[in-house]
Write a protein that holds these residues in place. Structure first.
Motif: not given
Length: 320
Positions: A135-147
């Motif tokens: 869950l943490t890895v998926i969240g980080a992958i999805l959050a990268a473009p938003f950042g």
């Protein structure tokens, strides 16, 4: 040559030996008598005559009730006692808990949860770690473009609005993933109470995914509306709906019916469920004290205890 009397009949010889059985001289003895044929039904004799259709059995008088037939058990043994009715005998000592108990003890639930955790601690802790890391890895992958998008948004109002919308979608995706993770843990805990052997693969098997998502949406919607109105109604709704996902995952119940079943179950066993709810909160608090590492122990114990109470309150057996 001697003449015969008129009519041709030969008179009996008075000096001839007489038949002791009252028959004509030279006749055979009647069946069953000394020197005669065996009686019907005896070894060597004729078989007894077959009973005609509709005739009364031998020894029964016309108009009498038919003789009682001996009872037979499931294996066809005449005279056996009928099998006991289901539930006639109590469960053996040390075996399954009494499914008819109306108010199972919360202490027993947490004792059961701890015992099952110690029996399966490797799989339970390992599964929670894998799910948490995933869950943490998926969240980080999805959050990268938003950042990256946020760095270039600047002060443009349209860009900021777009970022807010995308952030909302991101939050929704994370919430959905969190729902599936929680449902997977519930499924594993229910499997433990059924006595099934669990493995790491058990954490990635989730039936009724659509129903699970819709049920979680209804619970979240009801809790959110109640919280906005006065905060307390939201807590009450969440409290009464706490078993909804258990019904969906365990029995495939429709979302609305699962909510109704959860409300009814809690309402019938309010005292026991209140103690269970407080026990789960306490376990979560204790687990969070050690930088949340303790949750790897207290969380599965509390969820197995909840699955235990769910089954017991529904009058079901649990695996020892």
């Amino acid at each position: 040559m001697t003449d015969t009397p008129a009519g041709g009949a030969v008179p009996p010889d008075p000096n001839a030996p007489q038949d002791p059985y009252g028959q004509q001289p030279g006749a055979y003895p009647p069946p069953g008598q000394p020197g005669g044929y065996p009686a019907p039904g005896q070894p060597g004799g004729y078989p007894p005559p077959a009973q005609q259709p509709g005739a009364y059995p031998p020894g029964q008088q016309p108009g009498a009730y038919p003789p009682a037939q001996p009872s037979q058990d499931a294996y066809g043994t005449p005279g056996a006692y009928p099998p006991p009715a289901p539930g006639a005998y109590p469960p053996p000592a040390g075996g399954y808990p009494d499914p008819n108990a109306q108010s199972p003890q919360v202490g027993d639930a947490f004792s059961y949860g701890w015992r099952k955790f110690t029996q399966n601690w490797g799989v339970l802790v390992g599964g929670l770690v894998v799910l948490g890391i995933g869950l943490t890895v998926i969240g980080a992958i999805l959050a990268a473009p938003f950042g990256i998008y946020a760095n270039f948004s600047g002060d443009d109002a349209s860009l900021n609005a777009g970022f807010s919308f995308i952030s909302l979608i991101y939050s929704a995706v994370i919430v959905v993933l969190g729902v599936f993770v929680g449902a997977a843990v519930i499924r594993v805990c229910l499997a433990v109470t059924r006595g099934e052997e669990i493995s790491f693969g058990s954490f990635f098997q989730l039936p009724y995914a659509g129903k699970v998502l819709l049920t979680a949406l209804l619970v979240g919607l009801g809790t959110g509306i109640g919280t906005i109105l006065c905060f307390v109604p939201g807590l009450i709704f969440a409290f009464f709906a706490q078993f909804a996902l258990y019904y969906v995952i365990d029995k495939g119940t429709e979302p609305v019916e699962a909510l109704k079943a959860s409300f009814a179950l809690v309402n019938r066993n309010l005292g026991a469920v209140v103690l269970l709810y407080l026990g789960v909160l306490l376990a979560s608090f204790v687990g969070s004290l050690l930088c949340y590492v303790g949750l790897l122990v207290t969380l599965p114990v509390a969820m197995i205890a909840t699955a235990y109470m769910y089954r017991r309150l529904n009058g079901e057996l649990v695996a020892v």
